[in-house]
Motif scaffolding. Structure first.
Motif, PDB file in Angstrom:
ATOM      1  N   UNK A  39       0.765  -1.234   0.000  1.00 46.62           N
ATOM      2  CA  UNK A  39       0.000   0.000   0.000  1.00 46.62           C
ATOM      3  C   UNK A  39       0.793   1.280   0.000  1.00 46.62           C
ATOM      4  N   UNK A  40       2.108   1.215  -0.112  1.00 43.08           N
ATOM      5  CA  UNK A  40       2.902   2.440  -0.200  1.00 43.08           C
ATOM      6  C   UNK A  40       2.515   3.208  -1.457  1.00 43.08           C
ATOM      7  N   UNK A  41       2.583   4.544  -1.364  1.00 38.82           N
ATOM      8  CA  UNK A  41       2.198   5.365  -2.504  1.00 38.82           C
ATOM      9  C   UNK A  41       3.359   5.867  -3.330  1.00 38.82           C
ATOM     10  N   UNK A  42       4.586   5.579  -2.898  1.00 38.68           N
ATOM     11  CA  UNK A  42       5.758   6.028  -3.629  1.00 38.68           C
ATOM     12  C   UNK A  42       7.011   5.439  -3.011  1.00 38.68           C
ATOM     13  N   UNK A  43       8.157   5.700  -3.669  1.00 41.41           N
ATOM     14  CA  UNK A  43       9.430   5.134  -3.244  1.00 41.41           C
ATOM     15  C   UNK A  43      10.493   6.218  -3.220  1.00 41.41           C
ATOM     16  N   UNK A  44      11.478   6.051  -2.342  1.00 42.61           N
ATOM     17  CA  UNK A  44      12.652   6.921  -2.344  1.00 42.61           C
ATOM     18  C   UNK A  44      13.850   5.998  -2.592  1.00 42.61           C
ATOM     19  N   UNK A  45      14.549   6.245  -3.681  1.00 43.47           N
ATOM     20  CA  UNK A  45      15.596   5.334  -4.145  1.00 43.47           C
ATOM     21  C   UNK A  45      16.906   6.112  -4.299  1.00 43.47           C
ATOM     22  N   UNK A  46      18.000   5.524  -3.818  1.00 45.33           N
ATOM     23  CA  UNK A  46      19.316   6.161  -3.922  1.00 45.33           C
ATOM     24  C   UNK A  46      20.131   5.520  -5.034  1.00 45.33           C
ATOM     25  N   UNK A  47      20.808   6.355  -5.816  1.00 46.84           N
ATOM     26  CA  UNK A  47      21.748   6.026  -6.905  1.00 46.84           C
ATOM     27  C   UNK A  47      21.029   5.942  -8.248  1.00 46.84           C
ATOM     28  N   UNK A  48      21.734   6.366  -9.247  1.00 45.49           N
ATOM     29  CA  UNK A  48      21.197   6.344 -10.616  1.00 45.49           C
ATOM     30  C   UNK A  48      20.892   4.919 -11.034  1.00 45.49           C
ATOM     31  N   UNK A  49      21.807   3.998 -10.715  1.00 50.22           N
ATOM     32  CA  UNK A  49      21.625   2.607 -11.132  1.00 50.22           C
ATOM     33  C   UNK A  49      20.378   1.992 -10.514  1.00 50.22           C
ATOM     34  N   UNK A  50      20.154   2.224  -9.214  1.00 48.71           N
ATOM     35  CA  UNK A  50      18.996   1.633  -8.559  1.00 48.71           C
ATOM     36  C   UNK A  50      17.710   2.309  -9.003  1.00 48.71           C
ATOM     37  N   UNK A  51      17.736   3.613  -9.264  1.00 48.44           N
ATOM     38  CA  UNK A  51      16.552   4.273  -9.805  1.00 48.44           C
ATOM     39  C   UNK A  51      16.161   3.656 -11.130  1.00 48.44           C
ATOM     40  N   UNK A  52      17.134   3.445 -12.006  1.00 48.78           N
ATOM     41  CA  UNK A  52      16.854   2.853 -13.318  1.00 48.78           C
ATOM     42  C   UNK A  52      16.293   1.443 -13.174  1.00 48.78           C
ATOM     43  N   UNK A  53      16.872   0.655 -12.245  1.00 49.64           N
ATOM     44  CA  UNK A  53      16.415  -0.720 -12.069  1.00 49.64           C
ATOM     45  C   UNK A  53      14.991  -0.761 -11.536  1.00 49.64           C
ATOM     46  N   UNK A  54      14.691   0.097 -10.558  1.00 50.26           N
ATOM     47  CA  UNK A  54      13.351   0.102  -9.982  1.00 50.26           C
ATOM     48  C   UNK A  54      12.334   0.662 -10.966  1.00 50.26           C
ATOM     49  N   UNK A  87      19.692  11.342 -12.605  1.00 50.25           N
ATOM     50  CA  UNK A  87      18.543  10.755 -11.918  1.00 50.25           C
ATOM     51  C   UNK A  87      17.264  10.947 -12.723  1.00 50.25           C
ATOM     52  N   UNK A  88      17.097  12.130 -13.277  1.00 46.18           N
ATOM     53  CA  UNK A  88      15.920  12.389 -14.108  1.00 46.18           C
ATOM     54  C   UNK A  88      15.906  11.465 -15.322  1.00 46.18           C
ATOM     55  N   UNK A  89      17.055  11.311 -15.967  1.00 41.56           N
ATOM     56  CA  UNK A  89      17.132  10.453 -17.148  1.00 41.56           C
ATOM     57  C   UNK A  89      16.895   8.987 -16.792  1.00 41.56           C
ATOM     58  N   UNK A  90      17.225   8.599 -15.536  1.00 40.45           N
ATOM     59  CA  UNK A  90      17.038   7.208 -15.122  1.00 40.45           C
ATOM     60  C   UNK A  90      15.584   6.891 -14.779  1.00 40.45           C
ATOM     61  N   UNK A  91      14.744   7.929 -14.626  1.00 42.32           N
ATOM     62  CA  UNK A  91      13.330   7.672 -14.396  1.00 42.32           C
ATOM     63  C   UNK A  91      12.768   8.217 -13.105  1.00 42.32           C
ATOM     64  N   UNK A  92      13.550   8.971 -12.332  1.00 42.60           N
ATOM     65  CA  UNK A  92      13.012   9.567 -11.104  1.00 42.60           C
ATOM     66  C   UNK A  92      12.006  10.659 -11.448  1.00 42.60           C
ATOM     67  N   UNK A  93      10.899  10.691 -10.746  1.00 48.71           N
ATOM     68  CA  UNK A  93       9.886  11.720 -10.951  1.00 48.71           C
ATOM     69  C   UNK A  93      10.189  12.964 -10.134  1.00 48.71           C
ATOM     70  N   UNK A  94      10.806  12.766  -8.983  1.00 53.68           N
ATOM     71  CA  UNK A  94      11.148  13.842  -8.061  1.00 53.68           C
ATOM     72  C   UNK A  94      12.631  13.681  -7.722  1.00 53.68           C
ATOM     73  N   UNK A  95      13.372  14.769  -7.745  1.00 52.31           N
ATOM     74  CA  UNK A  95      14.786  14.716  -7.407  1.00 52.31           C
ATOM     75  C   UNK A  95      14.967  15.391  -6.052  1.00 52.31           C
ATOM     76  N   UNK A  96      15.510  14.637  -5.083  1.00 53.97           N
ATOM     77  CA  UNK A  96      15.770  15.179  -3.758  1.00 53.97           C
ATOM     78  C   UNK A  96      17.213  15.652  -3.681  1.00 53.97           C
ATOM     79  N   UNK A  97      17.415  16.769  -3.001  1.00 57.87           N
ATOM     80  CA  UNK A  97      18.767  17.306  -2.850  1.00 57.87           C
ATOM     81  C   UNK A  97      18.894  17.981  -1.493  1.00 57.87           C
ATOM     82  N   UNK A  98      20.109  18.029  -0.991  1.00 57.52           N
ATOM     83  CA  UNK A  98      20.425  18.702   0.265  1.00 57.52           C
ATOM     84  C   UNK A  98      20.256  20.206   0.056  1.00 57.52           C
ATOM     85  N   UNK A  99      19.356  20.821   0.837  1.00 59.97           N
ATOM     86  CA  UNK A  99      19.093  22.256   0.680  1.00 59.97           C
ATOM     87  C   UNK A  99      19.624  23.060   1.863  1.00 59.97           C
ATOM     88  N   UNK A 100      20.569  22.502   2.616  1.00 61.60           N
ATOM     89  CA  UNK A 100      21.093  23.206   3.788  1.00 61.60           C
ATOM     90  C   UNK A 100      22.044  24.327   3.372  1.00 61.60           C
TER      91      UNK A 100
END
Length: 501
Positions: A39-54, A87-100
């Protein structure tokens, strides 16, 4: 995709421990599929390779990020423009980044521009409200509490729900993330204003979860093997004991300096306990009334206590261990329930001594607060005085003096063959018998245990039973003598404190 596409959802972060047993594409895909199936509504995935695989395996929204350890910057999450683009090219819909607001390879505004150029949403992982304000001003679509507690100093244990609430004042598109380890944490984050909640380690890092349970179990085992420090604080003395189960290992009597006050009484007990070694918890059985750890006197003549004295708080600070405080008669009730005449069953306990007290165990639970303070009942006197003023050992001594005999209750029993003494004892027993009958009608306990110096005096229980002898069986209370004597309160409060620790 719009920012509200992940609203009202649980997002599962599928980030294995680097180099761990699950750090491979097949495991990450498995975690992702299992989360979505549940029932999860989304995923948070680290690395370009894992984003592409998922992305090749699922259609759900993916928050993508890259983690790097840099020599010249503390920023780890998606530090470079190329990271965001890949990350965008690998298929991520949202890109997370450190905003500190720390030294970084690419400015926040540049990262957001690069993400938007690829048609993706920008999620700013923030450590404070100021980070979010700056990121939103630069065009961020979503803000998260991800970085709270990770920009210096010791890492907190609890989630930063205050930050979540603060971010919600800036934008509805808030993602709560960081140290959300229980379903209660996640629900609290929603109540704080989160539009979505990210949970990671608690679901997809068995190494971390195992460690949490290992530590909790290890601490519990270590505490289980330690005894409990039990204190019985009365008007003339404090009985201190080190207790394991029904066994008293060490014990000491400390005179109560009535004028010194509760802090001094705790200090005196701590001085004695210091030489006894470690203990898992502290339990204090005290005369008077205890609610929510606050101690007050019902009869200041017995022991003067400042109103609502914070006994549990002061005791916990003094002894450096979990601290439980209960009324002494209630503690004795639990002792008789667990180790004495109650034999584990429900009961009402009456202690008839200088005063009259008691307690109630029903459904296997000790009732706290005012429950069991039977000596304070006023109905027998029509409201004129407490019951204990007409039946207790203190009353017996006053009656003896009134007829010319200056003696305490034990001496009255010793002279019960004399008319004046027998009259006093019989009157007290008759009044307690009426109390037992009322208790039976009100609570219908399977047993009423009678204890205390007067209650256990020779012939007293028999006098009570004789007064009840004419009742029909269905109305007659079952009475029994308490077994533990002066140690009932110590054993009871020790057992309660261990369960509470």
């Amino acid at each position: 995709m719009r920012p509200d596409a992940i609203a009202n959802s649980l997002i599962v972060s599928c980030q294995p421990v680097p180099g761990g047993a699950m750090d491979d594409a097949a495991s990450v895909i498995g975690f992702a599929r299992a989360a979505l199936d549940a029932g999860a509504g989304g995923l948070r995935i680290e690395s370009v390779a894992y984003v592409a695989a998922v992305r090749a395996a699922v259609a759900a929204p993916i928050i993508g990020l890259v983690k790097r350890d840099l020599d010249d910057s503390p920023v780890r999450i998606t530090p470079f423009l190329t990271d965001a683009e890949e990350l965008a090219d690998a298929g991520a819909d949202i890109i997370a980044f450190d905003a500190t607001a720390r030294p970084r390879p690419a400015a926040v505004c540049e990262l957001i521009a690069a993400i938007h150029a690829r048609g993706r949403l920008a999620m700013a992982d923030c450590s404070c409200r100021a980070d979010a304000e700056a990121a939103l001003a630069a065009g961020a679509d979503i803000v998260g509490s991800t970085m709270s507690g990770y920009t210096g100093g010791p890492e907190p244990v609890e989630p930063d729900l205050a930050l979540v609430a603060s971010l919600r004042q800036l934008t509805p598109h808030v993602v709560a993330e960081g140290r959300l380890r229980t379903p209660e944490h996640a629900a609290d984050a929603v109540r704080a204003g989160a539009a979505a909640v990210v949970v990671g380690s608690a679901i997809t890092r068995p190494e971390h979860v195992t460690g949490w349970f290992r530590d909790a179990v290890g601490t519990a085992f270590a505490r289980r093997d330690l005894p409990v420090l039990a204190l019985d604080i009365g008007g003339t003395k404090t009985f201190a004991a080190l207790v394991r189960g029904a066994e008293v290992i060490e014990e000491a009597i400390i005179a109560t300096d009535r004028a010194a006050g509760p802090d001094a009484w705790l200090d005196a007990a701590a001085d004695v306990a210091r030489g006894w070694g470690g203990f898992a918890a502290v339990g204090a059985a005290v005369t008077g009334f205890v609610r929510d750890g606050l101690w007050s006197a019902l009869n200041p003549r017995v022991l003067g206590i400042p109103p609502r004295f914070p006994l549990a708080e002061r005791g916990g600070a003094r002894f450096g261990a979990p601290f439980l405080a209960v009324n002494d008669a209630q503690a004795a009730t639990w002792g008789e329930h667990r180790f004495g005449v109650g034999e584990g069953g429900d009961l009402v306990f009456l202690t008839i001594s200088t005063g009259i007290g008691g307690g109630i165990v029903t459904g296997g639970r000790l009732l706290g607060g005012l429950a069991g303070h039977f000596g304070q009942l006023r109905s027998p006197s029509g409201g004129a005085a407490p019951l204990e003023d007409g039946a207790s050992g203190g009353w017996m001594a006053e009656e003896a003096a009134r007829v010319g005999h200056v003696v305490e209750a034990p001496a009255i029993f010793a002279r019960s063959g004399e008319a004046w003494a027998e009259g006093i004892v019989a009157t007290s027993a008759a009044r307690v018998a009426l109390l037992c009958r009322d208790i039976q009608l009100a609570l219908d306990p399977p047993l009423i245990a009678i204890g205390g110096g007067v209650g256990l005096a020779d012939g007293y229980l028999a006098r009570i039973e004789a007064r009840l002898g004419g009742l029909p069986p269905e109305l007659a209370p079952r009475l029994a003598a308490a077994r533990l004597g002066a140690r009932a309160g110590i054993l009871g409060v020790a057992d309660l404190a261990r369960s509470n620790a």
